[in-house]
Design a protein around this motif. Structure first.
Motif, PDB file in Angstrom:
ATOM      1  N   PRO A 243       0.820  -1.230   0.000  1.00 51.10           N
ATOM      2  CA  PRO A 243       0.000   0.000   0.000  1.00 51.10           C
ATOM      3  C   PRO A 243       0.845   1.267   0.000  1.00 51.10           C
ATOM      4  CG  PRO A 243      -0.850  -1.578   1.593  1.00 51.10           C
ATOM      5  CD  PRO A 243       0.465  -2.104   1.141  1.00 51.10           C
ATOM      6  N   GLY A 244       1.948   1.254   0.757  1.00 50.17           N
ATOM      7  CA  GLY A 244       2.820   2.433   0.777  1.00 50.17           C
ATOM      8  C   GLY A 244       3.444   2.709  -0.572  1.00 50.17           C
ATOM      9  N   LEU A 249       3.633   6.072  -5.537  1.00 52.14           N
ATOM     10  CA  LEU A 249       3.571   6.224  -6.991  1.00 52.14           C
ATOM     11  C   LEU A 249       2.478   7.210  -7.394  1.00 52.14           C
ATOM     12  CD1 LEU A 249       4.062   2.495  -8.100  1.00 52.14           C
ATOM     13  CD2 LEU A 249       5.684   4.371  -8.374  1.00 52.14           C
ATOM     14  N   ARG A 250       1.357   7.181  -6.703  1.00 55.85           N
ATOM     15  CA  ARG A 250       0.294   8.147  -6.998  1.00 55.85           C
ATOM     16  C   ARG A 250       0.748   9.562  -6.666  1.00 55.85           C
ATOM     17  NH1 ARG A 250      -2.889   3.929  -4.566  1.00 55.85           N
ATOM     18  NH2 ARG A 250      -4.135   2.855  -6.158  1.00 55.85           N
ATOM     19  N   TRP A 251       1.478   9.704  -5.554  1.00 57.44           N
ATOM     20  CA  TRP A 251       1.992  11.022  -5.169  1.00 57.44           C
ATOM     21  C   TRP A 251       2.978  11.552  -6.208  1.00 57.44           C
ATOM     22  CZ3 TRP A 251       6.928  12.790  -3.627  1.00 57.44           C
ATOM     23  CH2 TRP A 251       6.935  14.082  -3.044  1.00 57.44           C
ATOM     24  N   LEU A 252       3.730  10.642  -6.840  1.00 57.39           N
ATOM     25  CA  LEU A 252       4.687  11.044  -7.876  1.00 57.39           C
ATOM     26  C   LEU A 252       4.013  11.316  -9.218  1.00 57.39           C
ATOM     27  CD1 LEU A 252       7.607   8.541  -7.115  1.00 57.39           C
ATOM     28  CD2 LEU A 252       7.590  11.006  -6.694  1.00 57.39           C
ATOM     29  N   THR A 261       3.784  -0.899 -10.159  1.00 57.68           N
ATOM     30  CA  THR A 261       3.864  -1.677  -8.923  1.00 57.68           C
ATOM     31  C   THR A 261       4.198  -3.131  -9.220  1.00 57.68           C
ATOM     32  OG1 THR A 261       2.242  -0.236  -7.844  1.00 57.68           O
ATOM     33  CG2 THR A 261       2.629  -2.384  -6.853  1.00 57.68           C
ATOM     34  N   GLY A 262       3.544  -3.700 -10.228  1.00 56.98           N
ATOM     35  CA  GLY A 262       3.837  -5.076 -10.610  1.00 56.98           C
ATOM     36  C   GLY A 262       5.276  -5.263 -11.023  1.00 56.98           C
TER      37      GLY A 262
END
Length: 369
Positions: A243-244, A249-252, A261-262
């Protein structure tokens, strides 16, 4: 040659990982009160210990492999990698229940990273140092036959079935494909370890291995316990790290979080074994290198897909396995290139360079789809 030994890190990281996992589970209320400015600390610490535990697991598996000899040594590493990947993938599915593509992206990423990135690097470095390297054609043929069948059945076929909507398999189809995956991988293990074991033994390793000292019984027991502790630590901490990672990645501003992520998860899990494969290729033991590389990706499909299918059936969450057109083309290109690369039984640096070009294309399309 000296026998493998357990390092301090191989003991310390699993212990710390289990300790942190216990603290995180028992201190939920305390952790919830952490100020927003430093709420990244627990998942960051969990990620560091998870990475350390992954390396520790592979070191313990390597010791067990040294005790059993090839190809069982490579098999021990492969099974350890698969257990770690299943644990992390289960966390991805649990956290990202609103998006059913996590398992597909992790499996596809593992294929692209191994068959293009890792194999390309091994062939390039091995060819640069030794000009040409020999492989066992029958061994690579077995790997590729299983890889082609499993990858097409699990990642391409769902796009063309009509019993369910979208790139998915119906319940009966998912069960059928999972059974086929387990049967094919079991048959492959029988060929690798019993019926045609000689196909997978590198002549260079066999020549060097006569003087190698095997781990003692005590060392083997320590490695077995350490492997179990490492795998348990990875499984528990993955629930905090995944989750972190997705939130970071969303924040970036990453558009397709699941694909990245995969790829990150697959690269993390495959990193320790990848280092072993690269070292083997540079010392002219290319077959041993390919045993680790191709063995890991065959196990990823043959064992991870059924495990994810069980999770899907148990939780009632839909899993999308079918690739989109772009990724399907990359997969087919990779499979075709692999057949051409290993068909002659000899490789050179040009072969590795071509694989790395396809891998670079895959990485570029992760961020510029």
């Amino acid at each position: 040659m000296q026998a493998a030994r357990v390092t301090v890190g191989a003991v310390l990281f699993p212990a710390l990982a289990l300790g942190l996992a216990a603290v995180l589970m028992l201190g939920e209320l305390w952790i919830a009160r952490i100020p927003a400015s430093i709420d990244f600390v627990p998942p960051t610490l969990a990620a560091i210990l998870l990475i350390g535990a992954v390396f520790a697991a592979l070191q313990h598996a390597e010791i067990l492999g040294a005790k059993t000899g090839e190809p069982f040594g490579t098999l021990a590493l492969t099974i350890a990698v698969t257990i770690i990947e299943v644990a992390i993938m289960a966390s991805m599915i649990e956290h990202g229940h609103e998006d059913p593509t996590e398992a597909r992206e992790a499996v596809f990423s593992a294929i692209m990273i191994v068959c293009n990135g890792l194999v390309g690097l091994c062939l390039l470095l091995g060819g640069f140092r030794h000009h040409e390297q020999e492989i066992q054609p029958m061994a690579t043929s077995a790997y590729l036959a299983i890889l082609i069948a499993l990858s097409v059945l699990t990642l391409i076929l769902p796009d063309y079935t009509t019993s369910s909507y979208g790139p998915t398999l119906s319940t009966s189809q998912l069960i059928f494909v999972s059974i086929l995956s387990v049967l094919l991988y079991s048959a492959f293990l029988f060929i690798q370890t019993v019926r045609h074991r000689s196909y997978f033994i590198d002549v260079h390793v066999a020549a060097e291995g006569h003087g190698a000292a095997k781990p003692s019984r005590l060392m083997t027991i320590v490695a077995l316990v350490g492997l179990g502790a490492s795998l348990l630590g990875v499984s528990l901490l993955a629930e905090r790290v995944v989750p972190g990672l997705e939130e970071a990645l969303r924040w970036l501003g990453v558009d397709d979080v699941n694909r990245v992520t995969g790829a990150a998860v697959a690269m993390l899990v495959l990193l320790p074994e990848s280092m072993n494969s690269v070292r083997a290729a540079t010392r002219n033991a290319l077959q041993t290198s390919l045993n680790g590389a191709l063995g890991s990706v065959v196990a990823t499909i043959g064992l991870t897909v059924p495990a994810v299918a069980i999770l899907s059936l148990a939780t009632g969450r839909e899993i999308m396995f079918g690739l989109d057109k772009r990724d399907a083309m990359l997969l087919l290109l990779t499979l075709l290139l692999s057949v051409v690369s290993f068909g002659a039984g000899r490789t050179n640096l040009l072969t590795g360079l071509v694989h790395l070009v396809v891998f670079a294309t895959y990485v570029f399309l992760l961020f510029v789809p």
